[in-house]
Design an enzyme around this catalytic site. Sequence first.
Site, PDB file in Angstrom:
ATOM      1  N   GLU A 111       0.828  -1.202   0.000  1.00  0.00           N
ATOM      2  CA  GLU A 111       0.000   0.000   0.000  1.00  0.00           C
ATOM      3  C   GLU A 111       0.868   1.260   0.000  1.00  0.00           C
ATOM      4  OE1 GLU A 111      -3.811   1.791   2.518  1.00  0.00           O
ATOM      5  OE2 GLU A 111      -2.389   0.446   3.512  1.00  0.00           O
ATOM      6  N   LYS A 186      -9.694   2.422  -2.783  1.00  0.00           N
ATOM      7  CA  LYS A 186      -9.944   1.740  -1.512  1.00  0.00           C
ATOM      8  C   LYS A 186     -11.365   1.985  -1.020  1.00  0.00           C
ATOM      9  CE  LYS A 186      -7.603   1.380   3.019  1.00  0.00           C
ATOM     10  NZ  LYS A 186      -6.410   1.862   3.767  1.00  0.00           N
ATOM     11  N   CYS A 223      -5.762  -2.971   1.976  1.00  0.00           N
ATOM     12  CA  CYS A 223      -5.540  -2.926   3.416  1.00  0.00           C
ATOM     13  C   CYS A 223      -6.792  -3.161   4.252  1.00  0.00           C
ATOM     14  CB  CYS A 223      -4.860  -1.610   3.789  1.00  0.00           C
ATOM     15  SG  CYS A 223      -4.081  -1.653   5.435  1.00  0.00           S
TER      16      CYS A 223
END
Length: 364
Positions: A111, A186, A223
């Site tokens: 990330e 994300k 994540c």
Amino acid sequence: MNKSIDSLIKNNLSGKVLEDFNRIYYGKKHHSVLVLDSTNELDFEIAGYSLPAEKEQLRQPRIVRLGLIQHSIVLTTDSPIIDQRQAIFDKVRNIINAAALEGVQILCLQETWSMPFFLCTKERTKWGEFAESAEYGPSTLFLSELAAKYKMVIISPILEVDDEGVWWNTAVIINEKGEYIGKHRKNHLPSVGSFSEMSYYCPGNTGHMVFDTKYAKLAVNICYGRHHALNWLMFGLNGAEIVFNPSATISEFGETFWGIEARNAAIANNYFTCSINRVGKEEFTVGSENNITRSYYGSSYITAPDGCRTPSLSKTRDGLLITEIDLNMCRQLKDQWGFSMTSRLDMYAENLISYITNHCTNNQ
């Protein structure tokens, strides 16, 4: 303690006891280790494994070599931004070169790989120059050249700034010709402890995209999204064969279940999962006196749809994990477990609509 559980087990168990542990913890008694050409003189860890499928009579194996890169930053966080980024580029280039020598076809970085993870500082303005265009930014241009050179699909998670000046936590997909083919933003943003990502960028608006590349159908669950089971589910429903989970995670934020969530997702959704986490210590000076330190624990690994997983990379060293997989396993496990027939998505959809109507609407 900096030793991984993998090294502790390897150094302290043997014989039948080790086989029993491996069978339960990794899903197989013995690791299928790849013979790699790279030498041990590299300044990063390199490890290779195989996660094979059962041989079939009518279909040929669909073999793909995956590569995951975990790394630390190079310069201190008060160094000029362009120097920080270039130093990381130089480090990562060497690791990608090694991946190419080992035949990696799809590679994923961690990330926001080209910068320190400054999102714990609660500062924004001073870090703005790390934000870049997904299509034409320096990270995409740098990796596009290597992707074309090595005929490698590369997933590049970055801090994106769009044409309106809005920030996003984004994974850029570059194909084997070095072409930008799309991005995933994300979906789920944490607001836990010092990591308040909602203060920096917006929740993703690209949904659950699956990218049909030359080597496989892949998706990216960035994540924090790994804590949301429905996030994993939607990538599977949209046809993903491999889902990558590039992360920047500290030990007090989920190390105890780092090895569980992506593994469970692989089993539940009949695809391969790839977990990547950065390593090293990052220190920031906030204001004139307040110092913030964050340490990351690496431990990147890959899981197959049958639940078998590779050992992890180091908790402290830069590393390259190479894993040869057979995508036929995705269909084999779908046929074996029958999740598509037994999932009852209609029932869940009805209950979700009812819940949203009765709870979410009333809370607004």
